[in-house]
Scaffold this motif. Sequence first.
Motif, PDB file in Angstrom:
ATOM      1  N   GLY A 148      33.061  38.741  41.634  1.00 37.30           N
ATOM      2  CA  GLY A 148      32.388  38.367  40.388  1.00 37.30           C
ATOM      3  C   GLY A 148      32.650  39.313  39.233  1.00 37.30           C
ATOM      4  O   GLY A 148      32.206  39.058  38.111  1.00 37.30           O
ATOM      5  N   THR A 149      33.412  40.391  39.486  1.00 38.48           N
ATOM      6  CA  THR A 149      33.652  41.388  38.431  1.00 38.48           C
ATOM      7  C   THR A 149      34.146  40.743  37.132  1.00 38.48           C
ATOM      8  O   THR A 149      33.650  41.044  36.054  1.00 38.48           O
ATOM      9  CB  THR A 149      34.717  42.414  38.897  1.00 38.48           C
ATOM     10  N   GLU A 150      35.120  39.875  37.253  1.00 41.49           N
ATOM     11  CA  GLU A 150      35.720  39.291  36.046  1.00 41.49           C
ATOM     12  C   GLU A 150      35.193  37.889  35.770  1.00 41.49           C
ATOM     13  O   GLU A 150      35.827  37.121  35.044  1.00 41.49           O
ATOM     14  CB  GLU A 150      37.253  39.272  36.173  1.00 41.49           C
ATOM     15  N   HIS A 220      45.536  38.749  45.237  1.00 38.30           N
ATOM     16  CA  HIS A 220      44.688  37.621  44.829  1.00 38.30           C
ATOM     17  C   HIS A 220      44.591  37.524  43.313  1.00 38.30           C
ATOM     18  O   HIS A 220      44.822  36.449  42.734  1.00 38.30           O
ATOM     19  CB  HIS A 220      43.298  37.775  45.454  1.00 38.30           C
ATOM     20  N   ARG A 237      32.664  31.220  38.500  1.00 36.39           N
ATOM     21  CA  ARG A 237      32.463  31.207  39.958  1.00 36.39           C
ATOM     22  C   ARG A 237      31.002  31.443  40.299  1.00 36.39           C
ATOM     23  O   ARG A 237      30.355  32.307  39.729  1.00 36.39           O
ATOM     24  CB  ARG A 237      33.358  32.275  40.606  1.00 36.39           C
TER      25      ARG A 237
END
Length: 320
Positions: A148-150, A220, A237
């Motif tokens: 979820g960082t980006e 990834h 996401r």
Amino acid sequence: MPSPQPGVLAPVNAHAYFLTLTVPGHAARAELIEAIQDVQPAAQALAARAKTSRLVCTLGIGSGLWNRLSPANRPAGLRPFRAVEVEGRVAPATGGDLFVQIVSGRHDLNFELATRLAQRLRTLAALTEEIHGFRYLDSRDFTGFIDGTENPRGKARAAAALIGVEDQPFAGGSYIAVQRYVHNLDAWRRLSDREQEQIIGRTKRSSVELPKARKPATAHISRVVIERDGEELQILRQSYPWGSTCEAGLYFVAYTKSLHVFDSMLARMMGVVGDGLHDRLLEFTRPVTGATFFAPSLQMLNALWRTSRSHSREGSGAES
Ligand code: HEM
């Protein structure tokens, strides 16, 4: 702009619950629409009783069911999940007519709502999958990497997820792409942290992107970061880890204003874009389901509500 369903743009929370249902051909249309439209009021009633848990819910309708409910008035980009199969890597299309994502701080609340919805839909639809997802540690996937960082933040969330003027009648709606992944964690744990970082493209501890020179083209994030006309393609996401000590993985959920964006990312992961590369993460996890849905705006759900209730009062079964 019509309002999206509350779950679409919601931040991550401690627990998620996912239901997938199939609606047999003989299900009564008017009854089904009423049951669909009872979902958000049921969620809101429960949310109001436990405000601090921030319960939200999203209901998605699959392409086949949408055709049966409203063939003349379809979201422009709604279509079934496109299966991909290449060199032993498989992303299957397993389908579904209805999809419900419930998210809150409490598993018991999510379960309560899921139970009520399943009971409400019992005579109209068959439950094909029921999964409990949860936040793992500090929002990590079971690979140990922060997920979820980006993910888009602030206004960028709506920009990535919500349909706008490009398909005005469906504005405020969102397409959903769902894939349940099963990880091979034994194989993954045999890798060193450094090898794992090269597969993800970020550091394990703090999720810092690897410098270009150290980030393989098969990582990834190298596969899913795609630029078009100088802009990075975005999806929102809303995935959660799921599983037990025996079988576990990621319940991948993406909200998007265009399924093409998801398709392009998945195609680069799977290795069907002609550059001879695939996402090395897929050597350690595999999708076992795949489905797409459309989550109408709240206003669109309410409009269906009025249509259906007045139709059933008038005894009419005509298409709206
Ligand atoms: C088991 C399946 C998956 C796992 C474990 C996984 C894990 C991760 C991780 C750890 C990151 C880096 C942190 C972050 O930015 O969130 C990431 C980023 C990302 N993933 Fe996945 N992912 C999976 C499947 C997918 C799929 C199927 C897609 C789309 C088709 C996707 C799209 C993205 C995108 C767009 C990013 C952000 C890239 C960036 O801007 O740096 N992921 N994923």
